[in-house]
Design a protein around this motif. Structure first.
Motif, PDB file in Angstrom:
ATOM      1  N   SER A 163       0.822  -1.213   0.000  1.00  0.00           N
ATOM      2  CA  SER A 163       0.000   0.000   0.000  1.00  0.00           C
ATOM      3  C   SER A 163       0.858   1.267   0.000  1.00  0.00           C
ATOM      4  N   ASP A 164       2.115   1.170   0.445  1.00  0.00           N
ATOM      5  CA  ASP A 164       3.012   2.335   0.420  1.00  0.00           C
ATOM      6  C   ASP A 164       3.337   2.763  -1.007  1.00  0.00           C
ATOM      7  N   LEU A 165       3.173   1.858  -1.967  1.00  0.00           N
ATOM      8  CA  LEU A 165       3.462   2.169  -3.365  1.00  0.00           C
ATOM      9  C   LEU A 165       2.249   2.704  -4.125  1.00  0.00           C
ATOM     10  N   PHE A 166       1.084   2.747  -3.509  1.00  0.00           N
ATOM     11  CA  PHE A 166      -0.135   3.123  -4.221  1.00  0.00           C
ATOM     12  C   PHE A 166      -0.093   4.538  -4.792  1.00  0.00           C
ATOM     13  N   SER A 167       0.709   5.417  -4.235  1.00  0.00           N
ATOM     14  CA  SER A 167       0.792   6.786  -4.752  1.00  0.00           C
ATOM     15  C   SER A 167       1.781   6.914  -5.915  1.00  0.00           C
ATOM     16  N   VAL A 168       2.519   5.868  -6.225  1.00  0.00           N
ATOM     17  CA  VAL A 168       3.520   5.897  -7.299  1.00  0.00           C
ATOM     18  C   VAL A 168       2.822   5.920  -8.664  1.00  0.00           C
ATOM     19  N   LYS A 169       3.262   6.845  -9.511  1.00  0.00           N
ATOM     20  CA  LYS A 169       2.698   6.950 -10.864  1.00  0.00           C
ATOM     21  C   LYS A 169       3.606   6.288 -11.902  1.00  0.00           C
ATOM     22  N   HIS A 170       4.930   6.305 -11.648  1.00  0.00           N
ATOM     23  CA  HIS A 170       5.872   5.722 -12.610  1.00  0.00           C
ATOM     24  C   HIS A 170       6.961   4.967 -11.854  1.00  0.00           C
ATOM     25  N   LEU A 171       7.148   3.717 -12.241  1.00  0.00           N
ATOM     26  CA  LEU A 171       8.191   2.864 -11.669  1.00  0.00           C
ATOM     27  C   LEU A 171       9.104   2.427 -12.800  1.00  0.00           C
ATOM     28  N   GLU A 172      10.411   2.568 -12.574  1.00  0.00           N
ATOM     29  CA  GLU A 172      11.377   2.112 -13.557  1.00  0.00           C
ATOM     30  C   GLU A 172      12.519   1.440 -12.817  1.00  0.00           C
ATOM     31  N   ILE A 173      12.851   0.239 -13.237  1.00  0.00           N
ATOM     32  CA  ILE A 173      13.958  -0.520 -12.650  1.00  0.00           C
ATOM     33  C   ILE A 173      14.932  -0.817 -13.778  1.00  0.00           C
ATOM     34  N   SER A 174      16.205  -0.474 -13.566  1.00  0.00           N
ATOM     35  CA  SER A 174      17.217  -0.751 -14.574  1.00  0.00           C
ATOM     36  C   SER A 174      18.468  -1.281 -13.894  1.00  0.00           C
ATOM     37  N   TYR A 175      19.260  -2.023 -14.659  1.00  0.00           N
ATOM     38  CA  TYR A 175      20.522  -2.524 -14.117  1.00  0.00           C
ATOM     39  C   TYR A 175      21.589  -2.451 -15.191  1.00  0.00           C
ATOM     40  N   GLU A 176      22.835  -2.404 -14.710  1.00  0.00           N
ATOM     41  CA  GLU A 176      23.965  -2.363 -15.622  1.00  0.00           C
ATOM     42  C   GLU A 176      25.097  -3.201 -15.061  1.00  0.00           C
ATOM     43  N   SER A 177      25.594  -4.091 -15.906  1.00  0.00           N
ATOM     44  CA  SER A 177      26.760  -4.903 -15.549  1.00  0.00           C
ATOM     45  C   SER A 177      27.849  -4.625 -16.576  1.00  0.00           C
ATOM     46  N   SER A 178      28.961  -5.306 -16.453  1.00  0.00           N
ATOM     47  CA  SER A 178      30.060  -5.096 -17.394  1.00  0.00           C
ATOM     48  C   SER A 178      29.736  -5.588 -18.795  1.00  0.00           C
ATOM     49  N   VAL A 179      28.714  -6.413 -18.937  1.00  0.00           N
ATOM     50  CA  VAL A 179      28.402  -6.991 -20.248  1.00  0.00           C
ATOM     51  C   VAL A 179      27.053  -6.553 -20.811  1.00  0.00           C
ATOM     52  N   GLY A 180      26.349  -5.702 -20.116  1.00  0.00           N
ATOM     53  CA  GLY A 180      25.059  -5.258 -20.625  1.00  0.00           C
ATOM     54  C   GLY A 180      24.169  -4.760 -19.513  1.00  0.00           C
ATOM     55  N   GLY A 181      22.894  -4.775 -19.785  1.00  0.00           N
ATOM     56  CA  GLY A 181      21.942  -4.294 -18.804  1.00  0.00           C
ATOM     57  C   GLY A 181      20.527  -4.548 -19.281  1.00  0.00           C
ATOM     58  N   GLY A 182      19.591  -3.990 -18.551  1.00  0.00           N
ATOM     59  CA  GLY A 182      18.192  -4.148 -18.899  1.00  0.00           C
ATOM     60  C   GLY A 182      17.346  -3.154 -18.139  1.00  0.00           C
ATOM     61  N   LYS A 183      16.090  -3.040 -18.551  1.00  0.00           N
ATOM     62  CA  LYS A 183      15.200  -2.071 -17.916  1.00  0.00           C
ATOM     63  C   LYS A 183      13.763  -2.525 -18.056  1.00  0.00           C
ATOM     64  N   LEU A 184      12.985  -2.246 -17.027  1.00  0.00           N
ATOM     65  CA  LEU A 184      11.539  -2.399 -17.116  1.00  0.00           C
ATOM     66  C   LEU A 184      10.914  -1.136 -16.554  1.00  0.00           C
ATOM     67  N   ALA A 185       9.769  -0.774 -17.106  1.00  0.00           N
ATOM     68  CA  ALA A 185       9.076   0.430 -16.666  1.00  0.00           C
ATOM     69  C   ALA A 185       7.583   0.153 -16.657  1.00  0.00           C
ATOM     70  N   ASP A 186       6.888   0.814 -15.733  1.00  0.00           N
ATOM     71  CA  ASP A 186       5.437   0.655 -15.646  1.00  0.00           C
ATOM     72  C   ASP A 186       4.837   1.961 -15.148  1.00  0.00           C
ATOM     73  N   ASP A 187       3.671   2.289 -15.671  1.00  0.00           N
ATOM     74  CA  ASP A 187       2.937   3.477 -15.243  1.00  0.00           C
ATOM     75  C   ASP A 187       1.664   3.049 -14.540  1.00  0.00           C
ATOM     76  N   PHE A 188       1.290   3.813 -13.510  1.00  0.00           N
ATOM     77  CA  PHE A 188       0.131   3.491 -12.686  1.00  0.00           C
ATOM     78  C   PHE A 188      -0.760   4.721 -12.558  1.00  0.00           C
ATOM     79  N   ASP A 189      -2.010   4.492 -12.151  1.00  0.00           N
ATOM     80  CA  ASP A 189      -2.905   5.589 -11.798  1.00  0.00           C
ATOM     81  C   ASP A 189      -3.768   5.129 -10.631  1.00  0.00           C
ATOM     82  N   LYS A 190      -4.677   5.986 -10.182  1.00  0.00           N
ATOM     83  CA  LYS A 190      -5.459   5.651  -8.981  1.00  0.00           C
ATOM     84  C   LYS A 190      -6.344   4.427  -9.191  1.00  0.00           C
TER      85      LYS A 190
END
Length: 149
Positions: free
Chosen positions: A76-103
């Motif tokens: 429930s602490d995340l319910f006010s979040v409108k945009h979440l993005e998680i990304s990572y980077e290593s020596s050989v590459g990386g990746g990302k995911l993103a999601d948008d939310f509303d009430k």
């Protein structure tokens, strides 16, 4: 009889030499990190194969990687979040995911998973540090992951 035995020994040596020009290295690493809000784990599993052919070293590889990011507090602490993005980077590459939310569609999970695989690419090294950025509505938290295995 001696000639036949000699030929057999030569054939055995050729077979053994042919088998010994291949080196297979298994990579199974688990990197972990956390902060007050998040626990993060990155599993890197792969195989590197080095083969000697015509005085040249050939390289083959495959890898399967999984990044798991889990929120440690109440969902429930995340319910006010409108945009979440998680990304990572290593020596050989990386990746990302993103999601948008509303009430009407707030975040409905505490765990996010990113999977990747590659053929023929490089594989993370055992002692590297993988950086993970978690962006909640422009507020970025960076977590460094270190190998625990």
């Amino acid at each position: 009889m001696i000639k036949t035995t000699s030929i057999m020994i030569v054939i055995m040596l050729l077979i053994l030499t042919g088998c010994s020009n291949k080196e297979v290295i298994k990579h199974n690493y688990i990197y972990k990190g956390e902060n007050e809000f998040w626990t993060v784990e990155y599993k890197a599993n792969g195989t590197s194969i080095f083969t000697e052919k015509n005085n040249k070293t050939e390289y083959e590889s495959n890898s399967n990687n999984t990044l798991t990011v889990t929120y440690r507090k109440n969902l429930s602490d995340l319910f006010s979040v409108k945009h979440l993005e998680i990304s990572y980077e290593s020596s050989v590459g990386g990746g990302k995911l993103a999601d948008d939310f509303d009430k009407d569609h707030p975040p409905n999970q505490k765990t996010y998973v990113l999977k990747s695989s590659a053929i023929g690419g490089a594989i993370e090294i055992k002692n590297e540090i993988i950086k993970v950025n978690i962006n909640l509505d422009g507020k970025i938290q960076t977590i460094e992951l270190r190998n625990v295995k």
